[in-house]
Design a protein around this motif. Structure first.
Motif, short mmCIF file in Angstrom:
data_model
loop_
_atom_site.label_atom_id
_atom_site.label_comp_id
_atom_site.label_asym_id
_atom_site.label_seq_id
_atom_site.Cartn_x
_atom_site.Cartn_y
_atom_site.Cartn_z
N LEU A 84 70.95 40.14 -27.89
CA LEU A 84 69.97 40.94 -27.15
C LEU A 84 69.39 42.05 -28.02
O LEU A 84 68.19 42.34 -27.96
CB LEU A 84 70.62 41.54 -25.90
CG LEU A 84 70.96 40.56 -24.77
CD1 LEU A 84 71.74 41.26 -23.67
CD2 LEU A 84 69.69 39.93 -24.21
N VAL A 85 70.24 42.69 -28.82
CA VAL A 85 69.77 43.76 -29.71
C VAL A 85 68.68 43.23 -30.64
O VAL A 85 67.63 43.86 -30.82
CB VAL A 85 70.93 44.35 -30.53
CG1 VAL A 85 70.41 45.23 -31.66
CG2 VAL A 85 71.86 45.15 -29.62
N TYR A 86 68.92 42.05 -31.20
CA TYR A 86 67.96 41.46 -32.13
C TYR A 86 66.70 40.98 -31.40
O TYR A 86 65.59 41.13 -31.91
CB TYR A 86 68.58 40.29 -32.89
CG TYR A 86 67.68 39.75 -33.97
CD1 TYR A 86 67.63 40.34 -35.22
CD2 TYR A 86 66.85 38.65 -33.72
CE1 TYR A 86 66.78 39.87 -36.20
CE2 TYR A 86 65.99 38.16 -34.69
CZ TYR A 86 65.97 38.77 -35.94
OH TYR A 86 65.12 38.31 -36.90
N ALA A 87 66.87 40.42 -30.21
CA ALA A 87 65.73 39.90 -29.46
C ALA A 87 64.78 41.01 -29.02
O ALA A 87 63.56 40.86 -29.06
CB ALA A 87 66.22 39.11 -28.24
N VAL A 88 65.33 42.14 -28.61
CA VAL A 88 64.51 43.26 -28.13
C VAL A 88 63.78 43.95 -29.27
O VAL A 88 62.61 44.33 -29.15
CB VAL A 88 65.39 44.27 -27.36
CG1 VAL A 88 64.61 45.56 -27.08
CG2 VAL A 88 65.87 43.66 -26.06
N ASP A 89 64.45 44.11 -30.41
CA ASP A 89 63.84 44.80 -31.56
C ASP A 89 64.40 44.17 -32.83
O ASP A 89 65.44 44.61 -33.32
CB ASP A 89 64.14 46.29 -31.51
CG ASP A 89 63.41 47.06 -32.61
OD1 ASP A 89 62.18 46.93 -32.71
OD2 ASP A 89 64.09 47.78 -33.38
N PRO A 90 63.76 43.13 -33.37
CA PRO A 90 64.29 42.42 -34.54
C PRO A 90 64.62 43.37 -35.69
O PRO A 90 63.84 44.27 -36.02
CB PRO A 90 63.14 41.47 -34.92
CG PRO A 90 62.45 41.22 -33.62
CD PRO A 90 62.49 42.53 -32.89
N GLY A 91 65.77 43.17 -36.25
CA GLY A 91 66.25 44.03 -37.33
C GLY A 91 67.76 43.96 -37.38
O GLY A 91 68.38 43.08 -36.76
N PRO A 92 68.40 44.88 -38.08
CA PRO A 92 69.87 44.88 -38.16
C PRO A 92 70.50 44.98 -36.77
O PRO A 92 70.02 45.72 -35.91
CB PRO A 92 70.18 46.12 -39.00
CG PRO A 92 68.92 46.39 -39.76
CD PRO A 92 67.80 45.97 -38.87
N ARG B 254 73.14 48.62 -32.84
CA ARG B 254 71.92 49.41 -33.02
C ARG B 254 71.24 49.61 -31.67
O ARG B 254 70.89 48.65 -30.99
CB ARG B 254 70.98 48.72 -34.00
CG ARG B 254 69.70 49.52 -34.28
CD ARG B 254 68.91 48.91 -35.43
NE ARG B 254 68.51 47.54 -35.14
CZ ARG B 254 67.41 47.20 -34.48
NH1 ARG B 254 66.60 48.13 -34.01
NH2 ARG B 254 67.12 45.93 -34.27
N SER B 255 71.05 50.85 -31.29
CA SER B 255 70.41 51.18 -30.02
C SER B 255 69.06 51.86 -30.23
O SER B 255 68.40 52.24 -29.26
CB SER B 255 71.32 52.10 -29.19
OG SER B 255 71.58 53.31 -29.89
N MET B 256 68.66 52.02 -31.49
CA MET B 256 67.39 52.68 -31.80
C MET B 256 66.46 51.74 -32.55
O MET B 256 66.89 50.72 -33.10
CB MET B 256 67.64 53.94 -32.65
CG MET B 256 68.39 55.04 -31.95
SD MET B 256 68.47 56.54 -32.97
CE MET B 256 69.33 57.64 -31.85
N VAL B 257 65.19 52.10 -32.56
CA VAL B 257 64.20 51.33 -33.31
C VAL B 257 64.52 51.42 -34.80
O VAL B 257 65.23 52.34 -35.25
CB VAL B 257 62.78 51.86 -33.03
CG1 VAL B 257 62.39 51.61 -31.58
CG2 VAL B 257 62.69 53.35 -33.33
N THR B 258 63.99 50.51 -35.57
CA THR B 258 64.33 50.44 -36.99
C THR B 258 63.82 51.63 -37.79
O THR B 258 64.36 51.95 -38.84
CB THR B 258 63.81 49.13 -37.60
OG1 THR B 258 62.41 49.01 -37.31
CG2 THR B 258 64.55 47.92 -37.02
N ASP B 259 62.74 52.28 -37.30
CA ASP B 259 62.21 53.45 -38.02
C ASP B 259 62.62 54.75 -37.33
O ASP B 259 61.87 55.72 -37.27
CB ASP B 259 60.68 53.38 -38.15
CG ASP B 259 59.98 53.37 -36.79
OD1 ASP B 259 60.65 53.07 -35.77
OD2 ASP B 259 58.78 53.68 -36.73
N ALA B 260 63.86 54.78 -36.82
CA ALA B 260 64.34 55.92 -36.03
C ALA B 260 64.30 57.24 -36.79
O ALA B 260 63.92 58.28 -36.24
CB ALA B 260 65.76 55.64 -35.54
#
Length: 216
Positions: A44-52, A73-79
């Motif tokens: 789900l983490v990857y599906a909602v916001d692809p990344g680590p 990871r609960s934040m966007v990749t550019d947090a």
């Protein structure tokens, strides 16, 4: 006097061994039992916001040693970039961050991230930190280097024990507790750490997680 000191030292070593056995037992069983949930969350983490899928944040461990504290990871990749921009443009957010190192309405958090944080599911990967000996199941929350000054002369006592996944702060209201009170709770735990205290805190953790007191 020498005999008393030797007996106290031996008791302390046995207590530390008992705590380590408790850590390994609880962490191992929890990882086996929660493995299906963790796999679903990772997807789900990857599906909602692809990344680590995991986020490894440098935190302060026992004796002041830094270690990578794992979370889903609960934040966007550019947090980090978003935080810098927010603190530079929003005085209220800057004051809240300076006071608590937390933001009640954090724009960096993904839609699923809110749920993961409120349910504390984001912290499940820290069970791996426990198995690696960097954390305990119970202990003070791991802090970042910038928070050392907030502990002042009490930092030496804080760093005597391993940080934990749960602890007195988590079962006492978490983010609803002032930072000064949090320091007092951490120091109190470090001074009184024992298997009995750990078991009491573990028992208090279950209702605290379900009620999500102070979680954001």
């Amino acid at each position: 006097m020498g005999f008393q000191e030797s007996a106290a030292r031996q008791t302390s070593q046995l207590d530390l061994l008992a705590v380590r056995i408790l850590d390994i037992g609880v962490a191992s069983c929890a990882l086996i039992f929660l493995a299906p949930l963790m796999i679903v969350v990772a997807c789900l983490v990857y599906a909602v916001d692809p990344g680590p899928i995991f986020f490894a944040h440098r935190r302060m461990g026992k004796d002041g040693r830094m270690f990578p504290c794992l979370k889903f990871r609960s934040m966007v990749t550019d947090a980090e970039a978003r935080l810098k921009h927010l603190l530079a443009t929003d005085p209220e957010a800057r004051a809240e961050w300076a006071r608590d190192y937390k933001l009640r309405s954090d724009p960096r958090i993904t839609p699923i991230g809110n749920f993961l944080r409120r349910s504390s599911i984001d912290e499940l990967p820290q069970l791996l930190n426990v198995l690696r000996g960097e954390m305990s199941i119970v202990g003070p929350r791991p802090i970042v280097e910038g928070e050392i000054e907030r502990y002042g002369r009490y930092f030496a006592e804080y760093s005597r024990v391993k940080p934990g996944i749960t602890g007195l702060w988590q079962v006492s209201g978490r983010n609803n507790v002032s930072y000064r009170r949090r320091v007092a709770l951490d120091v109190s735990y470090a001074r009184n750490k024992s298997v009995v205290l750990d078991l009491r805190i573990l028992a208090m953790t279950v209702p605290a997680v379900f009620l999500a007191r102070g979680s954001y």
